[in-house]
Design a protein around this motif. Structure first.
Motif, PDB file in Angstrom:
ATOM      1  N   GLY B 110       0.822  -1.214   0.000  1.00  0.00           N
ATOM      2  CA  GLY B 110       0.000   0.000   0.000  1.00  0.00           C
ATOM      3  C   GLY B 110       0.853   1.259   0.000  1.00  0.00           C
ATOM      4  N   PHE B 111       1.949   1.240   0.754  1.00  0.00           N
ATOM      5  CA  PHE B 111       2.847   2.417   0.757  1.00  0.00           C
ATOM      6  C   PHE B 111       3.440   2.631  -0.636  1.00  0.00           C
ATOM      7  CE2 PHE B 111       3.983   1.004   5.364  1.00  0.00           C
ATOM      8  CZ  PHE B 111       2.728   1.415   5.792  1.00  0.00           C
ATOM      9  N   MET B 112       3.752   1.511  -1.316  1.00  0.00           N
ATOM     10  CA  MET B 112       4.303   1.634  -2.677  1.00  0.00           C
ATOM     11  C   MET B 112       3.271   2.211  -3.636  1.00  0.00           C
ATOM     12  SD  MET B 112       6.395  -1.960  -2.839  1.00  0.00           S
ATOM     13  CE  MET B 112       6.809  -1.872  -4.576  1.00  0.00           C
ATOM     14  N   VAL B 113       2.021   1.796  -3.469  1.00  0.00           N
ATOM     15  CA  VAL B 113       0.965   2.341  -4.332  1.00  0.00           C
ATOM     16  C   VAL B 113       0.775   3.831  -4.050  1.00  0.00           C
ATOM     17  CG1 VAL B 113      -1.468   2.181  -4.974  1.00  0.00           C
ATOM     18  CG2 VAL B 113      -0.178   0.109  -4.482  1.00  0.00           C
ATOM     19  N   MET B 114       0.876   4.200  -2.774  1.00  0.00           N
ATOM     20  CA  MET B 114       0.780   5.621  -2.433  1.00  0.00           C
ATOM     21  C   MET B 114       1.871   6.414  -3.144  1.00  0.00           C
ATOM     22  SD  MET B 114       2.425   7.975  -0.296  1.00  0.00           S
ATOM     23  CE  MET B 114       1.996   9.669   0.000  1.00  0.00           C
ATOM     24  N   PHE B 115       3.057   5.840  -3.242  1.00  0.00           N
ATOM     25  CA  PHE B 115       4.183   6.526  -3.897  1.00  0.00           C
ATOM     26  C   PHE B 115       3.928   6.704  -5.400  1.00  0.00           C
ATOM     27  CE2 PHE B 115       8.671   6.608  -5.488  1.00  0.00           C
ATOM     28  CZ  PHE B 115       9.005   7.834  -4.923  1.00  0.00           C
ATOM     29  N   MET B 116       3.022   5.897  -5.946  1.00  0.00           N
ATOM     30  CA  MET B 116       2.675   6.057  -7.365  1.00  0.00           C
ATOM     31  C   MET B 116       2.058   7.421  -7.638  1.00  0.00           C
ATOM     32  SD  MET B 116       1.168   2.249  -8.154  1.00  0.00           S
ATOM     33  CE  MET B 116       0.636   2.558  -9.828  1.00  0.00           C
ATOM     34  N   GLN B 117       1.484   8.037  -6.602  1.00  0.00           N
ATOM     35  CA  GLN B 117       0.940   9.392  -6.784  1.00  0.00           C
ATOM     36  C   GLN B 117       2.021  10.333  -7.290  1.00  0.00           C
ATOM     37  OE1 GLN B 117      -2.341  10.518  -6.166  1.00  0.00           O
ATOM     38  NE2 GLN B 117      -2.840   8.359  -6.015  1.00  0.00           N
ATOM     39  N   ALA B 333       6.144   2.057 -12.607  1.00  0.00           N
ATOM     40  CA  ALA B 333       6.437   0.629 -12.803  1.00  0.00           C
ATOM     41  C   ALA B 333       6.883  -0.016 -11.495  1.00  0.00           C
ATOM     42  CB  ALA B 333       7.512   0.458 -13.873  1.00  0.00           C
ATOM     43  N   PHE B 334       7.650   0.730 -10.703  1.00  0.00           N
ATOM     44  CA  PHE B 334       8.050   0.228  -9.384  1.00  0.00           C
ATOM     45  C   PHE B 334       6.826   0.092  -8.469  1.00  0.00           C
ATOM     46  CE2 PHE B 334       9.237   1.287  -4.968  1.00  0.00           C
ATOM     47  CZ  PHE B 334      10.028   0.188  -4.692  1.00  0.00           C
ATOM     48  N   GLY B 335       6.000   1.117  -8.458  1.00  0.00           N
ATOM     49  CA  GLY B 335       4.815   1.090  -7.604  1.00  0.00           C
ATOM     50  C   GLY B 335       3.859  -0.036  -7.961  1.00  0.00           C
ATOM     51  N   TRP B 336       3.879  -0.413  -9.239  1.00  0.00           N
ATOM     52  CA  TRP B 336       2.981  -1.493  -9.674  1.00  0.00           C
ATOM     53  C   TRP B 336       3.323  -2.820  -8.999  1.00  0.00           C
ATOM     54  CZ3 TRP B 336       0.844   1.804 -13.520  1.00  0.00           C
ATOM     55  CH2 TRP B 336      -0.446   1.473 -13.914  1.00  0.00           C
ATOM     56  N   PHE B 337       4.547  -2.955  -8.529  1.00  0.00           N
ATOM     57  CA  PHE B 337       4.895  -4.172  -7.772  1.00  0.00           C
ATOM     58  C   PHE B 337       4.178  -4.199  -6.418  1.00  0.00           C
ATOM     59  CE2 PHE B 337       8.904  -4.180 -10.414  1.00  0.00           C
ATOM     60  CZ  PHE B 337       8.548  -5.307 -11.130  1.00  0.00           C
ATOM     61  N   GLY B 338       3.714  -3.053  -5.979  1.00  0.00           N
ATOM     62  CA  GLY B 338       2.836  -3.041  -4.812  1.00  0.00           C
ATOM     63  C   GLY B 338       1.393  -3.239  -5.225  1.00  0.00           C
ATOM     64  N   PHE B 339       1.048  -2.623  -6.332  1.00  0.00           N
ATOM     65  CA  PHE B 339      -0.335  -2.642  -6.820  1.00  0.00           C
ATOM     66  C   PHE B 339      -0.822  -4.071  -7.080  1.00  0.00           C
ATOM     67  CE2 PHE B 339      -3.892  -1.216  -9.289  1.00  0.00           C
ATOM     68  CZ  PHE B 339      -4.057   0.119  -8.985  1.00  0.00           C
ATOM     69  N   ILE B 352       2.332 -14.609  -5.352  1.00  0.00           N
ATOM     70  CA  ILE B 352       2.886 -13.258  -5.534  1.00  0.00           C
ATOM     71  C   ILE B 352       4.090 -13.269  -6.480  1.00  0.00           C
ATOM     72  CG2 ILE B 352       2.058 -12.247  -3.376  1.00  0.00           C
ATOM     73  CD1 ILE B 352       4.705 -12.844  -2.097  1.00  0.00           C
ATOM     74  N   ALA B 353       4.817 -14.363  -6.521  1.00  0.00           N
ATOM     75  CA  ALA B 353       5.979 -14.426  -7.417  1.00  0.00           C
ATOM     76  C   ALA B 353       5.532 -14.352  -8.874  1.00  0.00           C
ATOM     77  CB  ALA B 353       6.759 -15.714  -7.161  1.00  0.00           C
ATOM     78  N   THR B 354       4.524 -15.142  -9.224  1.00  0.00           N
ATOM     79  CA  THR B 354       3.996 -15.135 -10.599  1.00  0.00           C
ATOM     80  C   THR B 354       3.386 -13.779 -10.932  1.00  0.00           C
ATOM     81  OG1 THR B 354       3.493 -17.477 -10.329  1.00  0.00           O
ATOM     82  CG2 THR B 354       2.454 -16.351 -12.183  1.00  0.00           C
ATOM     83  N   VAL B 355       2.654 -13.228  -9.976  1.00  0.00           N
ATOM     84  CA  VAL B 355       2.011 -11.931 -10.201  1.00  0.00           C
ATOM     85  C   VAL B 355       3.064 -10.860 -10.502  1.00  0.00           C
ATOM     86  CG1 VAL B 355       0.630 -10.119  -9.127  1.00  0.00           C
ATOM     87  CG2 VAL B 355       0.026 -12.508  -8.758  1.00  0.00           C
ATOM     88  N   ALA B 356       4.136 -10.853  -9.723  1.00  0.00           N
ATOM     89  CA  ALA B 356       5.176  -9.841  -9.921  1.00  0.00           C
ATOM     90  C   ALA B 356       5.866 -10.003 -11.280  1.00  0.00           C
ATOM     91  CB  ALA B 356       6.201  -9.931  -8.793  1.00  0.00           C
ATOM     92  N   VAL B 357       6.167 -11.251 -11.634  1.00  0.00           N
ATOM     93  CA  VAL B 357       6.840 -11.488 -12.927  1.00  0.00           C
ATOM     94  C   VAL B 357       5.919 -11.118 -14.087  1.00  0.00           C
ATOM     95  CG1 VAL B 357       7.751 -13.296 -14.440  1.00  0.00           C
ATOM     96  CG2 VAL B 357       8.433 -13.220 -12.044  1.00  0.00           C
ATOM     97  N   ASN B 358       4.652 -11.512 -14.018  1.00  0.00           N
ATOM     98  CA  ASN B 358       3.695 -11.135 -15.069  1.00  0.00           C
ATOM     99  C   ASN B 358       3.620  -9.623 -15.218  1.00  0.00           C
ATOM    100  OD1 ASN B 358       3.027 -13.744 -15.698  1.00  0.00           O
ATOM    101  ND2 ASN B 358       1.153 -13.801 -14.486  1.00  0.00           N
ATOM    102  N   THR B 359       3.650  -8.928 -14.086  1.00  0.00           N
ATOM    103  CA  THR B 359       3.544  -7.474 -14.105  1.00  0.00           C
ATOM    104  C   THR B 359       4.727  -6.853 -14.849  1.00  0.00           C
ATOM    105  OG1 THR B 359       2.327  -7.502 -12.017  1.00  0.00           O
ATOM    106  CG2 THR B 359       3.397  -5.427 -12.630  1.00  0.00           C
ATOM    107  N   MET B 360       5.922  -7.291 -14.516  1.00  0.00           N
ATOM    108  CA  MET B 360       7.089  -6.669 -15.153  1.00  0.00           C
ATOM    109  C   MET B 360       7.161  -7.039 -16.640  1.00  0.00           C
ATOM    110  SD  MET B 360      10.131  -8.918 -13.352  1.00  0.00           S
ATOM    111  CE  MET B 360      11.275  -7.566 -13.406  1.00  0.00           C
TER     112      MET B 360
END
Lengths: 60, 544
Positions: B110-117, B333-339, B352-360
């Motif tokens: 959530g903090f990472m998503v906040m940083f996406m602002q 793109a960094f914040g999306w790893f929180g999203f 979460i590992a698959t989710v993160a790899v799919n995201t990048m």
């Protein structure tokens, strides 16, 4: 025109939701939902946006 | 054109090979071999606990250089020191650890998503002209606070007030009241009712707090999308009112239907449509709401002065700082790893590992396809569209990221990068809609694509019990057309209902307050007329 566009856009949504009560067939529901999406897009692109373009700032 | 056809052919070939590697399962899985006899299970007894050795005080006093003495039975909290360590203590510690991992995971994401602002703020500001830098930055800054307060008072209860107990967060049971209506013989959840001010009906609860923080930053992401499409001509007072209403009503209502136990989520359990509407991290909930609201706003507020010629042909109005734009894309793109991974709400969910790899993978696939599209079509690898391509891939993978394999993720991202270019062109050339940052194409177009892609590419490897439906989530290509219907239903609700709801709000505010600044302010730049100070006071600014 804008109001008509809003009605048409909302009508697409109503058609999609009504598919849940009108049929149990997955294919028929898919057809109705796709038709609903197309109707909503016509409302947005074809009616609402067109109405606003009539008085667009770049035409003045 | 031939080159474009070649690229599309390559994408299709890649898609075919990807699907071939994981063939669609047949209707009935092959019979499992006869089960081996289960090994005898020996329950833990109090004697076992008493026999556990712990590091001595002398050993610990020497220091624990390799960590072997830290994190042993001696570190388990004991309820009764006289009784010593009991099985109850051990089991409670196990439960506490699981919740602790999930809480910390979800909060940090959530903090990472906040940083996406910050990422959105500098992307949008960089894509605008220097004379509007202060105004654009302030919109992105204040949308955080305005949205948060509206969500705290009204939005969160409407969205999550009836979600019930979320197992991964242990304690959201107070969020248990959903308002429903009866339609077609079924209860349709419309909005939640508990959790106002995070204080009523038991909502003063640690699990609810985690849920609020994580959902709040998602909601704020949605709000900041509209500031992009209306940039350089939006009256600041109107922006505040629109953002308040969006955080209080527009976002929470659809989010309730999708994530809060509302009717879209129950399409599977009640109408047999796959697992109901599935949106892992919000291609539809977050990005499509933002993108379609941005479209409604862009139509009402009209294009910037000078964007279109009298014959309707568009003019390029380049932003003032491409380094801010691409830097902001990296922040996002960094914040999306929180999203996306954070949307498991559980660090103990190893998906979460698959989710993160799919995201990048999907993100950069989108960046590549957008770059090559622009290169082939216009002769240069356009930087801002490459950045938007990255964001397009990220938006597109947001809904399916938990349910698809990496090959599908790349396909989804590649298509996302093309969609953003095509929608930008369609907006400018056909609809004559001015969207200074491409928000409608990035978030609206690709948000809807992400929702549909879930119904196509979900491979049945994850999502058991999702929305109360047994079995994993499968898309059309893996044997479940009902899932695609549920996804299309979500698209229809977004296009038909959410757009209309936003449009009516914005139109009323336009009539009452006025959405657009006057022509002189727009030509001078909004920094002085709207904000009272220049973003770059030592620069000589153009006023075209």
């Amino acid at each position: 025109m804008v109001f008509a566009g809003l009605v048409v856009t909302l009508l697409g949504f109503v058609l999609s939701v009504s598919s849940l009560g009108l049929t149990d067939s997955v294919n028929a529901r898919m057809g109705m939902v796709i038709a609903g999406i197309v109707i909503s897009l016509v409302g947005i692109i074809g009616i609402i946006n067109t109405a606003f373009l009539k008085n667009a700032i770049w035409k003045k | 054109m031939k080159k474009l056809t070649l690229i599309l052919t390559l994408i299709a070939a890649l898609a075919a090979s990807g699907l071939a590697q994981t063939p669609a399962p047949t209707a009935e899985p092959p019979a499992a071999p006869a089960a081996a006899p289960a090994p005898a299970v020996t329950p833990i007894t109090a004697e076992d606990i008493k026999g556990v050795s712990t590091p001595s005080a002398e050993d610990k006093a020497k220091g624990d250089a390799d960590g072997a003495l830290t994190g042993t039975a001696a570190d388990i909290a004991v309820a009764d020191s006289k009784a010593g360590l009991t099985i109850t203590d051990v089991l409670n510690q196990v439960g506490k650890n699981r919740m602790g991992i999930n809480f910390v995971w979800t909060l940090i994401c959530g903090f990472m998503v906040m940083f996406m602002q910050f990422g959105f703020a500098i992307v949008e500001t960089g894509l605008c002209r220097a004379k509007n830098a202060n105004h654009t930055m302030m919109m992105n800054f204040m949308v955080y606070g305005v949205g948060m307060l509206a969500y705290w008072v009204i939005g969160f209860p409407l969205q999550m007030g009836g979600v019930g107990a979320v197992a991964n967060l242990g304690g959201t049971a107070p969020l248990s009241s959903e308002y429903t209506i009866n339609l077609f013989g079924q209860a349709f959840g419309i909005f939640g009712q508990n959790g106002a001010f995070l204080s009523t009906n038991g909502a003063y609860d640690v699990g609810v707090m985690v849920m609020f923080l994580f959902q709040m930053v998602f909601m704020d992401t949605t709000l900041t999308i509209v500031t992009g499409s209306a940039a350089e001509r939006w009256k600041f007072s109107a922006f505040l009112i629109c953002s308040l209403l969006m955080g209080a009503f527009t976002y929470p209502i659809f989010a309730n239907w999708a994530w809060g136990g509302g009717w879209l989520a129950t399409l599977g359990a009640k109408f047999g449509l796959g697992h109901g509407y599935v949106d892992f991290a919000g291609s539809g909930v977050v990005h499509s709401i933002g993108g379609l609201s941005a479209l409604a706003m862009a139509i009402i507020i009209g294009p910037r002065i000078g964007k279109f010629n009298r014959n309707g042909s568009p003019n390029a109005m380049p932003g003032h700082d491409i380094t801010m734009v691409l830097g902001g894309c990296f922040v996002l793109a960094f914040g999306w790893f929180g999203f996306n991974p954070g949307s498991t709400l559980a660090g103990t969910d190893l998906r979460i590992a698959t989710v993160a790899v799919n995201t990048m993978l999907a993100g950069m696939a989108g960046g590549f396809s957008a770059m090559f599209y622009m290169w082939i079509r216009y002769g240069k690898p356009d930087a801002s569209m490459s950045g938007n391509g990255l964001l397009a891939g990220l938006v597109a993978i947001t809904a399916p990221c938990g349910f698809v394999n990496p090959i599908s993720a790349v396909i989804i991202g590649l298509i996302g990068g093309l969609i953003v270019c095509l929608v930008v062109e369609f907006m400018e050339r056909k609809m004559k809609v001015d969207d200074p940052v491409g928000a409608i194409a990035v978030h609206g177009g690709n948000g809807l694509w992400g929702v549909i892609a879930t119904g196509l590419f979900a491979d049945g490897s994850y999502g058991g019990g999702w929305n109360g439906v047994a079995g994993n989530v499968k898309g059309l290509f893996y044997g479940d057309p009902g899932q695609l219907v549920a996804q299309l239903m979500g698209v229809s609700v977004l296009v038909g209902f959410v757009f209309t709801f936003s449009f009516v709000q914005y139109l009323i505010i336009d009539k009452v307050v006025g959405q657009r600044v006057d022509a002189k302010s727009e030509l001078d730049g909004l920094d002085i007329p709207e904000m009272g100070a220049l973003g770059y006071p030592e620069f000589e600014l153009k006023t075209y």
